[in-house]
Design an enzyme around this catalytic site. Sequence first.
Site, PDB file in Angstrom:
ATOM      1  N   ALA A   1       0.786  -1.234   0.000  1.00 12.44           N
ATOM      2  CA  ALA A   1       0.000   0.000   0.000  1.00 12.44           C
ATOM      3  C   ALA A   1       0.817   1.282   0.000  1.00 12.44           C
ATOM      4  CB  ALA A   1      -0.934   0.010   1.221  1.00 12.44           C
ATOM      5  N   ASN A   2       2.135   1.184   0.060  1.00 14.54           N
ATOM      6  CA  ASN A   2       2.911   2.411   0.206  1.00 14.54           C
ATOM      7  C   ASN A   2       3.325   3.043  -1.120  1.00 14.54           C
ATOM      8  OD1 ASN A   2       4.952  -0.030   0.660  1.00 14.54           O
ATOM      9  ND2 ASN A   2       6.093   1.608  -0.326  1.00 14.54           N
TER      10      ASN A   2
ATOM     11  N   GLY B   1       2.640   3.058  -5.780  1.00 14.87           N
ATOM     12  CA  GLY B   1       1.953   2.576  -6.959  1.00 14.87           C
ATOM     13  C   GLY B   1       0.454   2.436  -6.789  1.00 14.87           C
TER      14      GLY B   1
ATOM     15  N   SER C   1      -2.587  -9.522 -13.925  1.00 16.77           N
ATOM     16  CA  SER C   1      -1.962  -8.774 -15.017  1.00 16.77           C
ATOM     17  C   SER C   1      -2.372  -9.395 -16.337  1.00 16.77           C
ATOM     18  CB  SER C   1      -0.432  -8.836 -14.883  1.00 16.77           C
ATOM     19  OG  SER C   1       0.198  -8.356 -16.062  1.00 16.77           O
TER      20      SER C   1
ATOM     21  N   TYR D   1       6.740 -14.518 -13.502  1.00 18.97           N
ATOM     22  CA  TYR D   1       5.752 -13.455 -13.294  1.00 18.97           C
ATOM     23  C   TYR D   1       4.427 -13.827 -13.958  1.00 18.97           C
ATOM     24  CZ  TYR D   1       3.576  -8.843 -13.213  1.00 18.97           C
ATOM     25  OH  TYR D   1       2.710  -7.804 -13.004  1.00 18.97           O
TER      26      TYR D   1
END
Length: 286
Positions: free
Chosen positions: A4-5, A7, A132, A163
């Site tokens: 949450a910090n 992007g 994504s 990924y």
Amino acid sequence: MTGANSGLGYETTRQLAATGADYQLVMACRNQAKAEAARKQILAESPQADIVCLPLDTADLAAVRRFVTAFSALDTQVFGLVLNAGIAGTSVTTTADGFNNIFETNYLGHFLLTQLLLPKLAKQPRIIMVSSDRHDAIKHLTWPGAETVAHAGLDPVVDQRSYIYSKLCMILFAYELKRQLTAQGKPAAVNAVNPGLMTETGLAKDKSRFTPEMLAKFADILSTAKDSAKMVVDLLTLPEFATGAARYYDRRSTNPIPSSALSHDEAVARGLWHYSMKAVGLVADA
């Protein structure tokens, strides 16, 4: 909100705080100094917001359990859960838990977090898995088995696609979680989202590649943290998203699209679920 910090996680938290609603927002972040700095920035805009920072590293299963213990001390329910923290790249390592670091960060840590928080879900919770469009980047992608995806070094091709597979796992997880909660008679809105290529975020570390030519070529997948966060906020707050089948949204809450055929394979989803339950120690290994 995991990750949450910065992007998408930061922007979603900021927009939720700005609604003025009576939410307690929990910023679950690996780096507490960065989390507190982000919290102060949000409070400067929305001083009325109730925001708590708790440490969480999804690449460490013990840290996930510590987070849940700390969250339990808040004595509150989970009304919305956004599984957002993630890393990208093709250079994989092995975590202290013995897993592919991308697989554990992006998926397995979130799987354990969700399982441990299930008893704390509110009556009609909303759960969002950040995936994504890369999950569908390779035509005719096959499933090599959860064991191979979970462990670096077993297949170099799978490692290069870590990924991709981790984001596929998030969609498989979303659909299977919805099926299981529905079977148990537990109403919950579970959705997966593609935030798109957000060039300003930390997930895209090499900014030099974003030339005008490259941006023009990939214009159809571009987004911003602000725009994609609005999608997440919509899914968390608007009444029309409180019920319904699990869906996959592409950058806007008005744009549900089909996810890959492989992401809908229920046998693969069940196999991944059972493997994950054993991997995180929630069931005994047969």
